[in-house]
Structures are given as C-alpha cells and as structure tokens.
Design an enzyme around this catalytic site. Structure first.
Site, PDB file in Angstrom:
ATOM      1  CE  LYS A   1       0.315  14.095 -14.705  1.00 22.17           C
ATOM      2  NZ  LYS A   1       0.101  14.574 -16.081  1.00 22.17           N
TER       3      LYS A   1
ATOM      4  CD  GLU B   1      -2.846  16.664 -16.126  1.00 24.38           C
ATOM      5  OE1 GLU B   1      -1.681  16.295 -15.919  1.00 24.38           O
ATOM      6  OE2 GLU B   1      -3.498  16.375 -17.138  1.00 24.38           O
TER       7      GLU B   1
ATOM      8  CG  ASN C   1      -0.393  17.007 -20.811  1.00 22.68           C
ATOM      9  OD1 ASN C   1       0.587  16.278 -20.682  1.00 22.68           O
ATOM     10  ND2 ASN C   1      -1.381  17.031 -19.935  1.00 22.68           N
TER      11      ASN C   1
ATOM     12  CE  LYS D   1       6.277  17.649 -14.160  1.00 16.49           C
ATOM     13  NZ  LYS D   1       6.382  16.377 -14.819  1.00 16.49           N
TER      14      LYS D   1
ATOM     15  NE  ARG E   1      -4.190  -1.857   1.659  1.00 16.91           N
ATOM     16  CZ  ARG E   1      -4.242  -2.917   2.457  1.00 16.91           C
ATOM     17  NH1 ARG E   1      -3.400  -3.026   3.470  1.00 16.91           N
ATOM     18  NH2 ARG E   1      -5.119  -3.856   2.236  1.00 16.91           N
TER      19      ARG E   1
ATOM     20  CG  HIS F   1       2.282  16.122 -24.500  1.00 17.34           C
ATOM     21  ND1 HIS F   1       3.084  17.248 -24.443  1.00 17.34           N
ATOM     22  CD2 HIS F   1       2.981  15.152 -23.862  1.00 17.34           C
ATOM     23  CE1 HIS F   1       4.197  16.959 -23.799  1.00 17.34           C
ATOM     24  NE2 HIS F   1       4.169  15.705 -23.435  1.00 17.34           N
TER      25      HIS F   1
ATOM     26  CD  GLU G   1       8.496  16.492 -22.965  1.00 19.83           C
ATOM     27  OE1 GLU G   1       7.721  17.391 -22.603  1.00 19.83           O
ATOM     28  OE2 GLU G   1       8.097  15.415 -23.470  1.00 19.83           O
TER      29      GLU G   1
ATOM     30  CG  HIS H   1      -0.440  11.846 -26.877  1.00 17.97           C
ATOM     31  ND1 HIS H   1      -1.125  12.351 -25.794  1.00 17.97           N
ATOM     32  CD2 HIS H   1       0.791  11.534 -26.410  1.00 17.97           C
ATOM     33  CE1 HIS H   1      -0.338  12.342 -24.729  1.00 17.97           C
ATOM     34  NE2 HIS H   1       0.832  11.860 -25.076  1.00 17.97           N
TER      35      HIS H   1
ATOM     36  NE  ARG I   1       1.642  17.157 -13.122  1.00 17.78           N
ATOM     37  CZ  ARG I   1       2.244  16.365 -12.259  1.00 17.78           C
ATOM     38  NH1 ARG I   1       1.885  16.374 -10.986  1.00 17.78           N
ATOM     39  NH2 ARG I   1       3.212  15.547 -12.651  1.00 17.78           N
TER      40      ARG I   1
ATOM     41  CG  HIS J   1       6.831  11.465 -25.526  1.00 16.08           C
ATOM     42  ND1 HIS J   1       5.489  11.443 -25.837  1.00 16.08           N
ATOM     43  CD2 HIS J   1       6.976  12.385 -24.526  1.00 16.08           C
ATOM     44  CE1 HIS J   1       4.849  12.298 -25.059  1.00 16.08           C
ATOM     45  NE2 HIS J   1       5.731  12.873 -24.251  1.00 16.08           N
TER      46      HIS J   1
HETATM   47  P1  NAD Z   1      13.406   5.948 -21.633  1.00 15.56           P
HETATM   48  O1  NAD Z   1      13.274   5.795 -20.188  1.00 15.56           O
HETATM   49  O2  NAD Z   1      12.881   4.849 -22.497  1.00 15.56           O
HETATM   50  O3  NAD Z   1      14.936   6.198 -21.996  1.00 15.56           O
HETATM   51  C1  NAD Z   1      15.313   6.333 -23.334  1.00 15.56           C
HETATM   52  C2  NAD Z   1      16.484   5.394 -23.674  1.00 15.56           C
HETATM   53  O4  NAD Z   1      17.679   5.939 -23.128  1.00 15.56           O
HETATM   54  C3  NAD Z   1      16.342   4.001 -23.085  1.00 15.56           C
HETATM   55  O5  NAD Z   1      16.837   3.060 -23.992  1.00 15.56           O
HETATM   56  C4  NAD Z   1      17.227   4.077 -21.845  1.00 15.56           C
HETATM   57  O6  NAD Z   1      17.694   2.822 -21.411  1.00 15.56           O
HETATM   58  C5  NAD Z   1      18.345   4.934 -22.354  1.00 15.56           C
HETATM   59  N1  NAD Z   1      19.118   5.640 -21.355  1.00 15.56           N
HETATM   60  C6  NAD Z   1      18.711   6.119 -20.154  1.00 15.56           C
HETATM   61  N2  NAD Z   1      19.686   6.821 -19.579  1.00 15.56           N
HETATM   62  C7  NAD Z   1      20.754   6.766 -20.411  1.00 15.56           C
HETATM   63  C8  NAD Z   1      22.058   7.299 -20.358  1.00 15.56           C
HETATM   64  N3  NAD Z   1      22.452   8.068 -19.347  1.00 15.56           N
HETATM   65  N4  NAD Z   1      22.898   7.028 -21.381  1.00 15.56           N
HETATM   66  C9  NAD Z   1      22.486   6.293 -22.437  1.00 15.56           C
HETATM   67  N5  NAD Z   1      21.258   5.765 -22.561  1.00 15.56           N
HETATM   68  C10 NAD Z   1      20.400   6.021 -21.553  1.00 15.56           C
HETATM   69  O7  NAD Z   1      12.710   7.300 -22.155  1.00 15.56           O
HETATM   70  P2  NAD Z   1      12.614   8.768 -21.538  1.00 15.56           P
HETATM   71  O8  NAD Z   1      12.563   9.659 -22.700  1.00 15.56           O
HETATM   72  O9  NAD Z   1      13.625   9.004 -20.499  1.00 15.56           O
HETATM   73  O10 NAD Z   1      11.202   8.747 -20.810  1.00 15.56           O
HETATM   74  C11 NAD Z   1      10.020   8.498 -21.518  1.00 15.56           C
HETATM   75  C12 NAD Z   1       8.991   7.994 -20.559  1.00 15.56           C
HETATM   76  O11 NAD Z   1       8.750   8.988 -19.560  1.00 15.56           O
HETATM   77  C13 NAD Z   1       7.646   7.677 -21.189  1.00 15.56           C
HETATM   78  O12 NAD Z   1       7.207   6.422 -20.736  1.00 15.56           O
HETATM   79  C14 NAD Z   1       6.734   8.781 -20.673  1.00 15.56           C
HETATM   80  O13 NAD Z   1       5.401   8.352 -20.525  1.00 15.56           O
HETATM   81  C15 NAD Z   1       7.359   9.106 -19.340  1.00 15.56           C
HETATM   82  N6  NAD Z   1       7.107  10.478 -18.875  1.00 15.56           N
HETATM   83  C16 NAD Z   1       6.618  10.622 -17.624  1.00 15.56           C
HETATM   84  C17 NAD Z   1       6.378  11.888 -17.125  1.00 15.56           C
HETATM   85  C18 NAD Z   1       5.880  12.044 -15.729  1.00 15.56           C
HETATM   86  O14 NAD Z   1       5.538  13.162 -15.336  1.00 15.56           O
HETATM   87  N7  NAD Z   1       5.841  10.985 -14.946  1.00 15.56           N
HETATM   88  C19 NAD Z   1       6.652  13.015 -17.906  1.00 15.56           C
HETATM   89  C20 NAD Z   1       7.175  12.836 -19.172  1.00 15.56           C
HETATM   90  C21 NAD Z   1       7.401  11.553 -19.655  1.00 15.56           C
HETATM   91  N1  GLY Z   2       4.520  15.559 -18.063  1.00 18.57           N
HETATM   92  C1  GLY Z   2       3.309  16.128 -17.619  1.00 18.57           C
HETATM   93  C2  GLY Z   2       3.133  16.195 -16.136  1.00 18.57           C
HETATM   94  O1  GLY Z   2       3.978  15.829 -15.370  1.00 18.57           O
HETATM   95  O2  GLY Z   2       2.110  16.598 -15.723  1.00 18.57           O
END
Ligand code: NAD
Ligand code: GLY
Length: 353
Positions: A134, A224, A232, A214, A112, A235, A176, A239, A228, A252
């Site tokens: 998130k 949100e 997006n 942020k 939990r 986006h 971003e 998307h 917040r 992305h």
């Molecule tokens: P990712 O986590 O897939 O990383 C991209 C690639 O880079 C992967 O292959 C990873 O292994 C590699 N990598 C990571 N660190 C590295 C480094 N230092 N050197 C070399 N390679 C490295 O993608 P991302 O762009 O980091 O994140 C995308 C994800 O984040 C999506 O799932 C999206 O939904 C999520 N996201 C969440 C929020 C939130 O607020 N929680 C906001 C934006 C995006």
């Molecule tokens: N990436 C959008 C949020 O964190 O709300």
C-alpha cells in the site's frame, strides 16, 4: 463493432522480506535513496556502507506526516527527472512509514511505474507499513486518500535501526504487533504476553511473526477486497480519536491502541469475546505504556465522525471486531445503540495516560 483487447495476465509480484542485519547489496542500475534529514542524519552512513549502485543519489524530503503530500512527491519526481532516471532505475525507501508510503507511491507513478525497495527504520514500518504494497499520500480530504497498490521488489528489516527510535515510537509499533496477534494468531499473542520486546532477540522473533502474519493476509487479499480490512482492527475508533485530537496528542499506533480497547468492548457486548480476554489485551498494551483510556466528550459527534472513515460506505460503518483471541469479524451491521453504549462508557472515563 467491438474491439477486444485480451489482457488476462498472470503476474508474479512475489518478493522476499529479510529480517536480519542488512547485507551488502550492489544494484547495477541508477538508484535513489529517499529519506528525511532525521533518518539520514542518524543512519545514512551505515546504509552507504552496505548499499552500492551504478549511480547512487540521495533525495531527502522534510520529516513528518504533515509532509506526506503532493509537494514532497513532486520533490522526489523532480529529482528523478533531473538525474534522468529511466524505467530500469530503482528507489529505496529509507525511513518510517511516511517515507515508505511516499517512496512507493512516487515509484508507482514515475514513468508509469519503476521498482522500489523498502528499508524501514521504525518498528511500525518494519512490522506493517513496509509490507504489502500500500503506497500513498495525504491531501486536504484526508489521510492516504491518494495512492496505489505497488509492491516493493524486496524488504530489508534490520532491527539495528530501532536502537535510536524514541520510546513512544517504539510503543506505537508494538500496538500494530498486538493488532496482528489478536486478530490472527493466538499463540503469537500468548508469546507476547510473556515476552519482553526490549530484548533484541525476542523483538526480532516478534517482528518475524508479525511480518509473517501480515504477509499471509496480503497473499490472500492483496487489494483489500475482504480479509485485509481486518488489519484495520482498532483503526475505526482510532481514526476518530486522531481526528478529534487533531493528530497532535497521539501517535497513530497510540490511537489504535485505544481503538483496539474500544473494539474489544464492542466484541464483549456482542458476545464475541470474553471480558477476561479483553482485559489481557489491555494489560499487554499497558505493559508498553500505550494509552488504553480516552474521554469522549460528545458521543453523538464521535459516532458521526465514523462516517469520514474511507472504509465506511455512506450508510454503514465497518467495524473490525476481534473474536476471542486469534479471530476476527468484519462487519457493517453493528447496532447503533450498542456502539453508542460502548462510547457512553468511554464518556464516563478519566484518561489515565
Ligand atoms: P514516521 O515515518 O513519521 O516515523 C516516525 C518518526 O520517527 C519520524 O520523525 C521519523 O523521522 C523518525 N524515525 C524513523 N526512523 C527512525 C530511527 N531509526 N530512529 C529515530 N527516529 C526515527 O511514522 P511511522 O510510524 O513509521 O509510519 C506512519 C505512517 O505509516 C503513516 O503515514 C501511515 O499512514 C503509514 N502506514 C502505512 C501502512 C501501509 O500498509 N502502507 C501501514 C501502516 C501505516
Ligand atoms: N495497514 C493495513 C494494511 O496494510 O492493509
């Protein structure tokens, strides 16, 4: 008869985000570092030179958005049960946004809810995904449709990790950063126009400003309910582009870059932004080799796909539209004909990059 449970509470979930070389940290509890083979292969040695704990375990899940799913969450939970983690134990998310979102989600549901710490290693996760709580995973119905708001106890952003990041991944993070500047901070946008993010000091300053932006938004609207959603920007269109290209052609952040250009054009048509301002945003994105054009083959089909966006209700599409530089409007009252005219413009474009 009624029984009332008085549950009004004041919760303090505040936490610090440190943007600097990772300090040495000791945790007096059981800790699991959650990562993937790529990040662990590159940087686990460095991390272990900094992090120690009463008991320390490493959990790796496969790398990639396609593994941001229930199976990976189950792998993490199983490992925690096998090692008899309790409610005082802690997880460390060590990777990009995929690892961050899944580790946060696993920590939100294990017994939990237990604490977790973010150590993001991509630019996108340093400026966006690791901040704000998130967490979640994908399922067959779509991306991030299962999850929880669960704030980390701390975030450590060490720009050193970015030295191994492929340039496209770097660009996706820049998109971003631009998003935060355009919607909330004109002087940050102007700084980015003259800055070179390939310079380490400049990059660290940009990360700091993006994270501060942020953090300010999350502090005002954690769950949100309104503001917040402005994060997006780009986006809604992005998307659809990811969906049309089956999540294969664009990262992305790249799809968001094109989406921002589309949103800007909508703003210009609605009198919210000057064409010259839209051009400045495009030029900034192009400076980091981000794509800014896209050919829409089926305008009506593109419009219908908006309704798959989880931010849209059944009958209305939510658009995040920049207002000049540094302002933003969230609206579900855009005239369909106006949006179609923007999309038609993109149906006549050739993709340049
Ligand atoms: P990712 O986590 O897939 O990383 C991209 C690639 O880079 C992967 O292959 C990873 O292994 C590699 N990598 C990571 N660190 C590295 C480094 N230092 N050197 C070399 N390679 C490295 O993608 P991302 O762009 O980091 O994140 C995308 C994800 O984040 C999506 O799932 C999206 O939904 C999520 N996201 C969440 C929020 C939130 O607020 N929680 C906001 C934006 C995006
Ligand atoms: N990436 C959008 C949020 O964190 O709300």
């Amino acid at each position: 008869m009624q029984v009332n449970i008085p549950l009004k509470k004041v919760v303090d979930d505040s936490y610090d985000i440190t943007i600097d070389t990772l300090p040495k940290i000791h945790f007096d509890t059981k800790v699991a570092i959650v990562s993937n083979p790529k990040v662990a292969g590159l940087h686990l040695g460095y991390l272990l030179s900094k992090i120690s704990a009463k008991e320390l375990y490493i959990i790796t899940v496969p790398d990639g958005e396609e593994y941001k799913n229930q199976e990976s969450i189950d792998m993490i939970l199983e490992s925690l049960f096998n090692h008899r983690f309790n409610r005082k134990s802690l997880l460390i998310a060590f990777g990009g946004g995929v690892i961050g979102d899944m580790t946060g989600y696993a920590s939100s549901i294990y017994q939990r809810g237990i604490d977790f710490v973010q150590i993001p290693t991509t630019l996108l996760s340093q400026v966006d995904a690791s901040v704000g709580g998130k967490t979640g995973m994908n399922n067959k119905y779509g991306k991030n449709l299962v999850g929880a708001f669960h704030q980390p106890r701390a975030v450590y952003i060490d720009p050193y990790f970015l030295t191994t990041l492929p340039s496209r991944e770097f660009g996706a993070g820049v998109a971003e950063i631009v998003k935060m500047a355009v919607t909330f901070n004109k002087s940050f946008f102007e700084f980015l126009e003259t800055a070179d993010l390939n310079n380490q000091e400049v990059l660290q300053e940009a990360i700091k400003q993006a994270v501060q932006t942020k953090a300010d938004v999350v502090a005002q609207d954690e769950k949100e309910h309104g503001l917040r959603a402005a994060l997006n920007y780009g986006h809604t269109f992005g998307h659809v582009i990811e969906n049309e290209t089956k999540y294969k052609k664009y990262l992305h952040g790249e799809a968001v870059a094109i989406g921002m250009v589309m949103a800007n054009e909508t703003s210009v048509k609605m009198g919210l932004m000057r064409a010259e301002e839209a051009q400045r945003i495009k030029a900034l994105l192009q400076k980091y080799d981000l794509p800014t054009t896209y050919t829409i083959d089926d305008v009506e089909g593109f419009y219908e796909t908006f309704f798959l966006d989880k931010k849209s209700s059944d009958s209305a599409i939510t658009f995040i539209l920049p207002v000049g530089l540094g302002g933003v409007k969230i609206t579900d009252r855009c005239d369909k004909e106006l949006i179609l005219s923007v999309l038609h413009h993109f149906s006549e474009q050739d993709e340049e990059n």
